[in-house]
Design an enzyme around this catalytic site. Structure first.
Site, mmCIF file in Angstrom:
data_model
loop_
_atom_site.group_PDB
_atom_site.id
_atom_site.type_symbol
_atom_site.label_atom_id
_atom_site.label_comp_id
_atom_site.label_asym_id
_atom_site.label_seq_id
_atom_site.Cartn_x
_atom_site.Cartn_y
_atom_site.Cartn_z
ATOM 1 N N HIS A 1 44.878 31.536 40.521
ATOM 2 C CA HIS A 1 44.585 30.170 40.117
ATOM 3 C C HIS A 1 44.352 29.573 38.721
ATOM 4 C CE1 HIS A 1 42.375 28.266 44.223
ATOM 5 N NE2 HIS A 1 41.696 29.445 43.644
ATOM 6 N N HIS B 1 41.567 36.434 43.449
ATOM 7 C CA HIS B 1 41.776 35.136 43.661
ATOM 8 C C HIS B 1 41.760 34.462 42.477
ATOM 9 C CE1 HIS B 1 40.395 31.430 46.946
ATOM 10 N NE2 HIS B 1 40.326 31.400 45.804
ATOM 11 N N GLU B 2 40.599 34.213 42.064
ATOM 12 C CA GLU B 2 40.675 33.430 40.620
ATOM 13 C C GLU B 2 41.872 33.537 39.505
ATOM 14 O OE1 GLU B 2 39.066 30.958 41.101
ATOM 15 O OE2 GLU B 2 37.493 31.707 43.224
HETATM 16 ZN ZN ZN Z 1 40.535 29.363 45.171
#
Ligand code: ZN
Length: 602
Positions: free
Chosen positions: A391, A387-388
């Protein structure tokens, strides 16, 4: 002397480029002094204007180095006095200059015509959107005397957010001891203890009493909580009306550059998931009955993490993520490898380290897009890392293409991270295809997450929308009304059976309706939670297409990632070929989920 960084730590020192921290602080102050000195001149000639814009980009770079260096160090050890003190020092400087530069927006608005003329210049055209975002505020900026008055009252007008967090984080006492199946009493300190029991305890009696204690505690405070919420929306509506908005909802939608129709359309489309939600819950609960060997599934059984897998090492997690993200192509995985090999990530939990995970914001000019996490070797840790990484890679990519628009709006920020989570899920499904227990666990978790971010958050969002509007129209709002509205919305979005509905009106189940009063985003005043649904639905769509090797979508996806915030949110999403008002994308999500639910039956 250069310190050696351990394998699973981030390299924050390289931010400073061999200069001491004080040198950066001084450089930052010099650039702020330049702003103060030039705030009444920068628009007087095109030459001055260009110089001022260039300086402001330089300032962004300095701030990003400084703030990231200090805040990441502070987050790595939240009790470290040195970083707390440096953080405060920087904060005081920021406050001082904020005041000195408080008239800047007004100066820009007063000189709109001159600036607009400059922006027609070929070299300056790219600044058009940046200034458009300032100019569009004009109808909502008041006369100087009123602005002055409001700024003197700032910090006194609406502090319900602070009251809410003090009550829920400090004062709320889970006073009833929780008992296990041997009637042993457990004293609970905070909400985290209770959640931990629900997730990890094999003892169902303990789980039940923890669940009741948790919800009952909030329920007992429903009057204070609902009043805090009432005053929050009352105050926001009044404040926004003073600024020529229709009210709170209107102001938030203006900030997101989204129409009310777009919002209610998302509500309508997510409502169409309701039969699927009902079906999934039925099949999920049947499956859990078998796995947990229970006659019926109760709310306190739902968070229990029944799957015990071997601990996953960081190296294994990296390998799985690189395999999972392969469909995104070399260009993407090369950046992921950089993140892994060049110390972007602080992996391990440490004493005093911030819990949870994040990828940094304010990245323009940075070479490493840092990630803080607390890796514990679970499947969840691997998911968080993927997830990170989503980003961080997005930030890295738009940093290469953009200067003024090297940012991301919250409206679409979660698409890239959910896309990675979904690709990881598809990869793990294949990896564990011959282990039905793990496979079904993965599917249940994935769909739980999906409806958690869509159906559940949209219920919250419509609650916020209705409540804020009711109060804006001088209608009363009490605790009972709030609980009642929440129940009605659950019915609307989840297709409850009459017995389920009756259950929710009976104790102890009724306690859980108090959930609606503990949504912290309601007190942050940005109409936030519906954006979770956008990230989830669009992220699933993109990942499914890319997983099926759709080259057109892959190309569009890179355009999207590289665009930063150079376009308005809906146009940014349109780069993906996605129209949120068209039901097509919701139908595609339903198809993907239906197929997954079928696999639970096998
Ligand atoms: Zn997030």
């Amino acid at each position: 002397m250069k310190q050696k960084i351990s394998k699973y730590d981030w390299d924050l020192e390289c931010l400073l480029k061999n200069k001491p921290l004080d040198w950066w602080i001084k450089k930052w102050q010099e650039s702020l002094d330049y702003d103060v000195k030039n705030q009444n001149h920068f628009y007087k000639s095109k030459k001055q204007f260009i110089q001022w814009l260039d300086k402001s980009l330089e300032q962004d770079k300095i701030e990003n180095v400084l703030f990231n260096y200090v805040s990441n160090h502070a987050n790595e050890d939240t009790t470290n006095q040195k970083w707390i003190a440096i953080g405060q020092k920087i904060n005081f400087i920021a406050i001082k200059y904020n005041q000195l530069l408080s008239k800047l927006t007004n100066i820009i608005l007063k000189n709109q015509k001159t600036i607009q003329k400059y922006l027609e210049d070929k070299q300056l055209k790219k600044y058009k959107r940046e200034f458009y975002l300032i100019f569009r505020q004009k109808p909502h900026i008041l006369k100087e005397a009123y602005e002055n008055l409001l700024s003197r009252l700032s910090g006194t007008i609406n502090n319900t957010g602070d009251i809410f967090s003090t009550l829920t984080n400090s004062d709320l006492e889970f006073s009833e001891p929780v008992s296990d199946n041997k009637n042993k009493k457990h004293h609970i300190k905070n909400a985290y203890d209770l959640i931990k029991i629900l997730e990890t305890s094999n003892d169902r009696v303990l789980r039940k009493s923890a669940w009741i204690c948790f919800h009952k505690t909030y329920y007992k405070h429903r009057n204070t909580l609902s009043k805090t919420l009432f005053y929050n929306f009352l105050s926001e509506n009044k404040k926004d009306k003073i600024r020529n908005f229709k009210g709170y909802v209107d102001k938030c939608l203006f900030a997101d550059e989204v129409s009310e129709k777009t919002l209610t359309n998302i509500y309508k489309n997510v409502e169409s998931f309701k039969n699927l939600v009902y079906k999934f819950k039925k099949i999920r609960n049947k499956h859990l009955q078998t796995v947990l060997k229970l006659k019926n599934i109760e709310p306190w059984d739902l968070s229990f993490n029944y799957l015990t897998t071997n601990k996953i090492s960081i190296e294994e997690a990296k390998k799985d993520i690189l395999m999972a993200l392969k469909p995104l192509g070399d260009k993407y995985t090369k950046i992921v490898k950089k993140a892994f090999n060049e110390h972007w990530i602080s992996f391990m939990p440490k004493k005093g380290k911030l819990t949870g995970a994040y990828s940094i914001g304010g990245t323009y000019g940075l070479k490493k897009i840092y990630i803080l996490m607390n890796f514990v070797g679970s499947l969840n840790s691997v998911k968080t890392l993927a997830h990170e990484i989503g980003h961080s890679v997005q930030s890295y990519l738009f940093n290469q293409k953009q200067d003024i628009y090297a940012n991301v709006a919250i409206f679409y920020a979660e698409i890239a991270s959910i896309c990675n989570e979904t690709l990881l899920f598809f990869y793990l499904l294949k990896k564990y295809q011959n282990q039905p227990k793990i496979k079904k666990y993965l599917i249940i978790n994935f769909i739980n997450d999906f409806f958690g971010a869509t159906t559940r958050q949209i219920i919250f969002s419509e609650f916020e929308y209705n409540t804020a509007n009711m109060i804006n129209n001088d209608q009363p709002f009490t605790a009972d009304m709030g609980l009642d509205m929440y129940l009605k919305l659950i019915k609307k979005y989840e297709n409850l059976s009459p017995s389920q509905e009756k259950n929710l009106q009976t104790l102890p189940y009724k306690y859980s309706l108090s959930t609606i009063f503990r949504i912290d985003h309601f007190y942050m005043n940005s109409l936030y939670v519906y954006k979770y649904a956008i990230g989830q639905i669009v992220g699933l769509y993109i990942a499914s297409r890319i997983f099926k090797k759709d080259k057109v979508v892959l190309k569009r996806y890179f355009n999207f990632l590289e665009s930063g915030d150079s376009l308005n949110p809906l146009d940014t999403i349109a780069l993906l070929g996605v129209d949120l008002s068209n039901k097509k994308i919701y139908d595609e999500a339903k198809q993907t989920l239906t197929k997954l639910i079928e696999q639970l039956k096998l």
